[in-house]
Design an enzyme around this catalytic site. Sequence first.
Site, PDB file in Angstrom:
ATOM      1  N   ASN A  10       0.872  -1.172   0.000  1.00 59.36           N
ATOM      2  CA  ASN A  10       0.000   0.000   0.000  1.00 59.36           C
ATOM      3  C   ASN A  10       0.913   1.228   0.000  1.00 59.36           C
ATOM      4  O   ASN A  10       1.350   1.698   1.049  1.00 59.36           O
ATOM      5  CB  ASN A  10      -0.892  -0.064   1.257  1.00 59.36           C
ATOM      6  CG  ASN A  10      -1.804   1.139   1.393  1.00 59.36           C
ATOM      7  OD1 ASN A  10      -1.692   2.107   0.643  1.00 59.36           O
ATOM      8  ND2 ASN A  10      -2.698   1.075   2.366  1.00 59.36           N
ATOM      9  N   ARG A  91      -2.763  -1.646  -3.389  1.00 59.72           N
ATOM     10  CA  ARG A  91      -3.832  -0.667  -3.245  1.00 59.72           C
ATOM     11  C   ARG A  91      -3.629   0.403  -4.321  1.00 59.72           C
ATOM     12  O   ARG A  91      -2.540   0.947  -4.461  1.00 59.72           O
ATOM     13  CB  ARG A  91      -3.768  -0.021  -1.874  1.00 59.72           C
ATOM     14  CG  ARG A  91      -4.835   1.027  -1.714  1.00 59.72           C
ATOM     15  CD  ARG A  91      -4.629   1.836  -0.473  1.00 59.72           C
ATOM     16  NE  ARG A  91      -5.668   2.830  -0.362  1.00 59.72           N
ATOM     17  CZ  ARG A  91      -5.581   3.871   0.432  1.00 59.72           C
ATOM     18  NH1 ARG A  91      -4.509   4.025   1.187  1.00 59.72           N
ATOM     19  NH2 ARG A  91      -6.557   4.738   0.500  1.00 59.72           N
ATOM     20  N   HIS A 182     -11.032   5.808  -0.460  1.00 56.99           N
ATOM     21  CA  HIS A 182     -11.072   5.045   0.801  1.00 56.99           C
ATOM     22  C   HIS A 182     -12.110   3.921   0.763  1.00 56.99           C
ATOM     23  O   HIS A 182     -12.535   3.432   1.813  1.00 56.99           O
ATOM     24  CB  HIS A 182     -11.475   5.943   1.998  1.00 56.99           C
ATOM     25  CG  HIS A 182     -10.377   6.802   2.517  1.00 56.99           C
ATOM     26  ND1 HIS A 182     -10.642   7.991   3.132  1.00 56.99           N
ATOM     27  CD2 HIS A 182      -9.048   6.637   2.528  1.00 56.99           C
ATOM     28  CE1 HIS A 182      -9.504   8.550   3.502  1.00 56.99           C
ATOM     29  NE2 HIS A 182      -8.510   7.744   3.137  1.00 56.99           N
ATOM     30  N   ARG A 243      -4.901  18.058   3.984  1.00 59.25           N
ATOM     31  CA  ARG A 243      -5.786  18.464   2.882  1.00 59.25           C
ATOM     32  C   ARG A 243      -6.939  19.311   3.420  1.00 59.25           C
ATOM     33  O   ARG A 243      -7.475  19.017   4.487  1.00 59.25           O
ATOM     34  CB  ARG A 243      -6.352  17.228   2.177  1.00 59.25           C
ATOM     35  CG  ARG A 243      -5.361  16.593   1.224  1.00 59.25           C
ATOM     36  CD  ARG A 243      -5.876  15.275   0.684  1.00 59.25           C
ATOM     37  NE  ARG A 243      -5.182  14.151   1.278  1.00 59.25           N
ATOM     38  CZ  ARG A 243      -5.594  12.894   1.217  1.00 59.25           C
ATOM     39  NH1 ARG A 243      -6.717  12.596   0.608  1.00 59.25           N
ATOM     40  NH2 ARG A 243      -4.892  11.941   1.791  1.00 59.25           N
ATOM     41  N   GLU A 387      -7.302  -2.558   5.781  1.00 53.45           N
ATOM     42  CA  GLU A 387      -7.272  -2.482   4.321  1.00 53.45           C
ATOM     43  C   GLU A 387      -6.385  -3.572   3.732  1.00 53.45           C
ATOM     44  O   GLU A 387      -6.686  -4.118   2.673  1.00 53.45           O
ATOM     45  CB  GLU A 387      -6.764  -1.093   3.891  1.00 53.45           C
ATOM     46  CG  GLU A 387      -7.799  -0.003   4.115  1.00 53.45           C
ATOM     47  CD  GLU A 387      -7.191   1.380   4.252  1.00 53.45           C
ATOM     48  OE1 GLU A 387      -6.325   1.562   5.123  1.00 53.45           O
ATOM     49  OE2 GLU A 387      -7.595   2.277   3.507  1.00 53.45           O
TER      50      GLU A 387
HETATM   51  P1  ADP Z   1      -3.640   6.670   6.736  1.00 52.35           P
HETATM   52  O1  ADP Z   1      -4.695   7.538   6.139  1.00 52.35           O
HETATM   53  O2  ADP Z   1      -2.248   7.068   6.363  1.00 52.35           O
HETATM   54  O3  ADP Z   1      -3.916   5.188   6.605  1.00 52.35           O
HETATM   55  P2  ADP Z   1      -4.037   6.220   9.563  1.00 52.35           P
HETATM   56  O4  ADP Z   1      -5.373   5.567   9.475  1.00 52.35           O
HETATM   57  O5  ADP Z   1      -2.864   5.402   9.954  1.00 52.35           O
HETATM   58  O6  ADP Z   1      -3.711   7.046   8.261  1.00 52.35           O
HETATM   59  O7  ADP Z   1      -4.190   7.450  10.599  1.00 52.35           O
HETATM   60  C1  ADP Z   1      -3.193   8.373  10.814  1.00 52.35           C
HETATM   61  C2  ADP Z   1      -3.708   9.423  11.812  1.00 52.35           C
HETATM   62  O8  ADP Z   1      -4.158   8.753  12.989  1.00 52.35           O
HETATM   63  C3  ADP Z   1      -2.634  10.403  12.242  1.00 52.35           C
HETATM   64  O9  ADP Z   1      -3.198  11.687  12.425  1.00 52.35           O
HETATM   65  C4  ADP Z   1      -2.212   9.837  13.598  1.00 52.35           C
HETATM   66  O10 ADP Z   1      -1.722  10.826  14.443  1.00 52.35           O
HETATM   67  C5  ADP Z   1      -3.521   9.306  14.124  1.00 52.35           C
HETATM   68  N1  ADP Z   1      -3.310   8.260  15.132  1.00 52.35           N
HETATM   69  C6  ADP Z   1      -2.905   7.004  14.926  1.00 52.35           C
HETATM   70  N2  ADP Z   1      -2.792   6.344  16.110  1.00 52.35           N
HETATM   71  C7  ADP Z   1      -3.137   7.227  17.072  1.00 52.35           C
HETATM   72  C8  ADP Z   1      -3.227   7.163  18.485  1.00 52.35           C
HETATM   73  N3  ADP Z   1      -2.954   6.046  19.161  1.00 52.35           N
HETATM   74  N4  ADP Z   1      -3.641   8.267  19.144  1.00 52.35           N
HETATM   75  C9  ADP Z   1      -3.936   9.406  18.477  1.00 52.35           C
HETATM   76  N5  ADP Z   1      -3.874   9.538  17.140  1.00 52.35           N
HETATM   77  C10 ADP Z   1      -3.484   8.457  16.434  1.00 52.35           C
END
Ligand code: ADP
Length: 402
Positions: A10, A91, A182, A243, A387
Site C-alpha cells: 500500500n 492498493r 477510501h 488536505r 485495508e
Molecule cells: P492513513 O490515512 O495514512 O492510513 P491512519 O489511518 O494510519 O492514516 O491514521 C493516521 C492518523 O491517525 C494520524 O493523524 C495519527 O496521528 C492518528 N493516530 C494514529 N494512532 C493514534 C493514536 N494512538 N492516538 C492518536 N492519534 C493516532
Amino acid sequence: MLNNLILVLNCGSSSLKFSILNPDSEKKYLFGLVERLFLPDTSVTWQYLEKKYQVCIGSNMSHENALDFVLNHIFLQAEKIFKRIIGIGHRVVHGGHKINKSTLINENIINIINDSVCFAPLHNPSNLIGIKIAMNKYPHLIKKNVAVFDTSFYNNIPKTSFLYAIPYRFYKKYHIRRYGAHGISHHYVSCKTALLLNKKFSSLNIITCHLGNGCSISAICNGTCVDTSMGLTPLEGLVMGTRSGDIDPSVIFFMHRKLNLSIDEIEVILTKKSGLLGLSEVSSDFRYFEKNYTLKKSAKISVDIFCHRLAKYISAYMSLMENRLDALVFTGGIGENVPLIRQLTLSKLSLIGFKLDFKKNLSLKSGKSGLISSKNSHMVFVIPTNEELAIAKETISIIHKT
Ligand code: ADP
C-alpha cells in the site's frame, strides 16, 4: 490453501504499508510501515514472528528508497515464508472512469492507472511505483499482481451524488464527476458492521467515517453506497491531516489572481499544507492535537473545525438513510484511537438521536471493536479497519478466478 500467502503493498502519498498474510486464516506473518517519506528521519517499523523492529533509514527517502529497504532487507529476513507467496495485491486509489473492479495488472491496466493520475495526483503515482518495482523484483509472480481500487466501492452511487452542478459536457466528455476514495476501508468496516448486527449486507443502512491522514465519510443504504465525501480527487470533503477538504472554489481564484500563486503552488497548499497542519501551523499528527486540545488555542480551534465539518456531514447523510439508521461507524487511525473526536462530534448530534456512552468511549482499547453509544441512541461503533486484509482477500479471489 492455508499455505498460500499474499504480499500486500500500500504505497501511499507519504507512507508505505506492507504485509505478508494469509487471507484465509487472516494470520499476518510480517507487516510494517515506512513513515515520513520525503521528510527528515524516514523511519520503518515492522513486526516479524512476533518480534518488533524499528530503524531510521535516512532523510528525505523516496518510495523507491523505502521499497528498496523493504524488499531487499526486511523481506530477506522472511525468506522462508516468501516461497509461499502466490500473489501481490496493490492498493490503487483511483481507477478513473475505465476500471470499476479489482483486476490483474498488465500493461493496459498500468496505462489506465497512469491516465488516472490527474484524479489522484498524490496517490496514483506512488501506487504505480510499488506496482512496477514489485513486478520487476518478482518476475515469477508477474502475472499475479492485482490492483484493488479505492474507487470501486462507489460504482453505484447515484447521479444525484456524483454529478457536479457544472456544465454537463464536462462530465460527458472529460468524466469530471465525484468518484470517492477510501472505498476499501469503508467496504471492510461495512462488512464487519453487518456481521456485528447479524444483518445481510444488502439491507444495511449505515454511515461510515474513515478518519486517518485522509478522512472521508460514506452513506450506505440497503448495502449500496449512496454518497461519499471525496470527489473527483481525494481532496474534497472533511478536514484532513494536510488536505483542506471542502472550500469555496473561489479561494483558488483569489490565491491565483490576487496573490499571484501558480496553480501548482495552490495545489501544494491545498493538498500538503492545509487541513490540521494548515490550521495549527504545527502538525498534522493527531497525537499533537489530543495532547494540546486544552493547552493551545490553535490546537483547539483546529479540532473543533474538524468535528464541526464531520458532524455536518453526518447530519446530511442521515437524510439519505430512508427512515432507518442501523449504525454510525468510526474507523481509521483517528476514528479508532481518539475518544475526544468521537465525543466532540457526537455532542453536536443529540438532536438527531446520537448519545454517547462516555465510559465506553473512553475505555475502548486500541485495535478493538466496540459499541460506544448509550441505550437511547442510534448505535455507534468503533471498528478497526484492515485495508491490507481486504486487499489480500480480493487478490486471492482474482487469482483463483484466472
Ligand atoms: P492513513 O490515512 O495514512 O492510513 P491512519 O489511518 O494510519 O492514516 O491514521 C493516521 C492518523 O491517525 C494520524 O493523524 C495519527 O496521528 C492518528 N493516530 C494514529 N494512532 C493514534 C493514536 N494512538 N492516538 C492518536 N492519534 C493516532
